[in-house]
Enzyme design. Structure first.
Site, PDB file in Angstrom:
ATOM      1  N   GLU A 124      32.326  49.032  -9.527  1.00  0.00           N
ATOM      2  CA  GLU A 124      31.017  49.315 -10.113  1.00  0.00           C
ATOM      3  C   GLU A 124      31.141  49.869 -11.534  1.00  0.00           C
ATOM      4  O   GLU A 124      30.299  49.587 -12.392  1.00  0.00           O
ATOM      5  CB  GLU A 124      30.252  50.285  -9.220  1.00  0.00           C
ATOM      6  CG  GLU A 124      29.823  49.632  -7.907  1.00  0.00           C
ATOM      7  CD  GLU A 124      29.009  50.545  -7.026  1.00  0.00           C
ATOM      8  OE1 GLU A 124      27.819  50.247  -6.798  1.00  0.00           O
ATOM      9  OE2 GLU A 124      29.564  51.564  -6.563  1.00  0.00           O
ATOM     10  N   GLU A 144      32.322  48.846   0.633  1.00  0.00           N
ATOM     11  CA  GLU A 144      31.561  49.999   1.121  1.00  0.00           C
ATOM     12  C   GLU A 144      30.968  49.810   2.512  1.00  0.00           C
ATOM     13  O   GLU A 144      30.938  50.757   3.314  1.00  0.00           O
ATOM     14  CB  GLU A 144      30.442  50.350   0.132  1.00  0.00           C
ATOM     15  CG  GLU A 144      30.901  51.096  -1.108  1.00  0.00           C
ATOM     16  CD  GLU A 144      31.312  50.181  -2.240  1.00  0.00           C
ATOM     17  OE1 GLU A 144      31.476  50.672  -3.365  1.00  0.00           O
ATOM     18  OE2 GLU A 144      31.472  48.951  -1.996  1.00  0.00           O
TER      19      GLU A 144
END
Length: 275
Positions: A124, A144
């Site tokens: 990210e 995740e």
């Protein structure tokens, strides 16, 4: 301390980043090799400090990782031990997302130089950059959901914008990890370079940016980020500002002077051949 030094960050004040700065760029190296550059609260605080500095002293930012266990690594993700203890209030504060969004909105371009793993929060962080360069060893993705959470620091919307819905869903919902070639094919890397040449390539890109007019680059980045409905009005307003800048007149005059000198040299060369 000289006037120039007063505009530089104090590199000694950082513990999770190694910072090197010059007049036109800043290189921030993620440097927690003992935990494969896992992004913790201290690193987020230091990234905020870098952003605050570059907001006041705009210049190109290069982000890179370090070696861990003899292999290059960008960032293995968020610090899981720290992440496990975070609760609802921490999520609502947007600990990582706030820092990455601030980084994405820096006045000048951000270059992420990726080697090895760029996973979870590390990916990210890379998605927030304007340019991503990598080595053949890159492994990038969002694991995740396998840990019972979502990638809440930008991947859920940036990935679709960067690579399209199909591959974004594979990465986000099925945990697909891309290698360097796959990332390149999907537009998530701009180029692949040998490990030993990665930082040279990042600096070469920074050199190309540095040759442009800084104000034009800054305004281009801001206008590029505007929603579709803001165009073309925002383009016209931005161009109106630049049409009055001294750099526009100086750079265009220099272009015309070079063209005239080149034409004169060509004419003289032709005349010499005909004599």
């Amino acid at each position: 301390m000289s006037a120039q030094d007063s505009t530089m960050l104090d590199a000694a004040s950082f513990s999770t980043l190694t910072v090197t700065e010059s007049p036109d760029r800043l290189h921030a190296q993620l440097d927690r090799p003992e935990v494969r550059n896992a992004i913790d609260a201290r690193m987020i605080t230091e990234l905020h400090a870098v952003c605050a500095h570059l907001e006041h002293h705009p210049k190109v930012l290069i982000l890179s990782g370090t070696e861990s266990g003899g292999k290059g690594i960008f960032a293995s993700g968020a610090d899981i031990a720290e992440l496990r203890e975070r609760r609802r209030a921490d999520a609502l504060r947007g600990v990582n997302s706030t820092a990455f969004e601030r980084l994405a909105k820096l006045p000048m371009p951000v270059i992420a130089a990726l080697d090895g793993y760029a996973l979870g929060g590390g990916a990210e962080l890379a998605w927030a950059a304007d340019f991503r360069l990598g080595t053949p060893e890159v492994k990038i993705g969002q694991p995740e959901t396998g840990l019972g959470i979502i990638p809440a620091a930008g991947a859920l919307w940036r990935l679709r914008e960067l690579a399209g819905e199909g591959i974004a869903k594979e990465i986000l919902l099925a945990g697909r990890i891309l290698d360097a070639q796959e990332a390149l094919e999907h537009g998530l890397l701009g180029a692949i370079h040998p490990t030993e040449g990665l930082l040279d390539a990042a600096h070469a890109l920074a050199d190309r940016i540095a040759k442009q007019d800084p104000l034009a680059v800054r305004i281009s980045k801001q206008v590029f980020a505007m929603p579709r409905e803001a165009h073309p009005q925002i383009d016209n307003l931005a161009q109106a500002i630049l049409f009055e800048s001294e750099a526009k007149f100086d750079r265009m005059q220099a272009f015309l002077d070079r063209r005239e000198a080149k034409a004169a040299a060509k004419t003289e060369s032709t005349s010499g051949e005909n004599r």
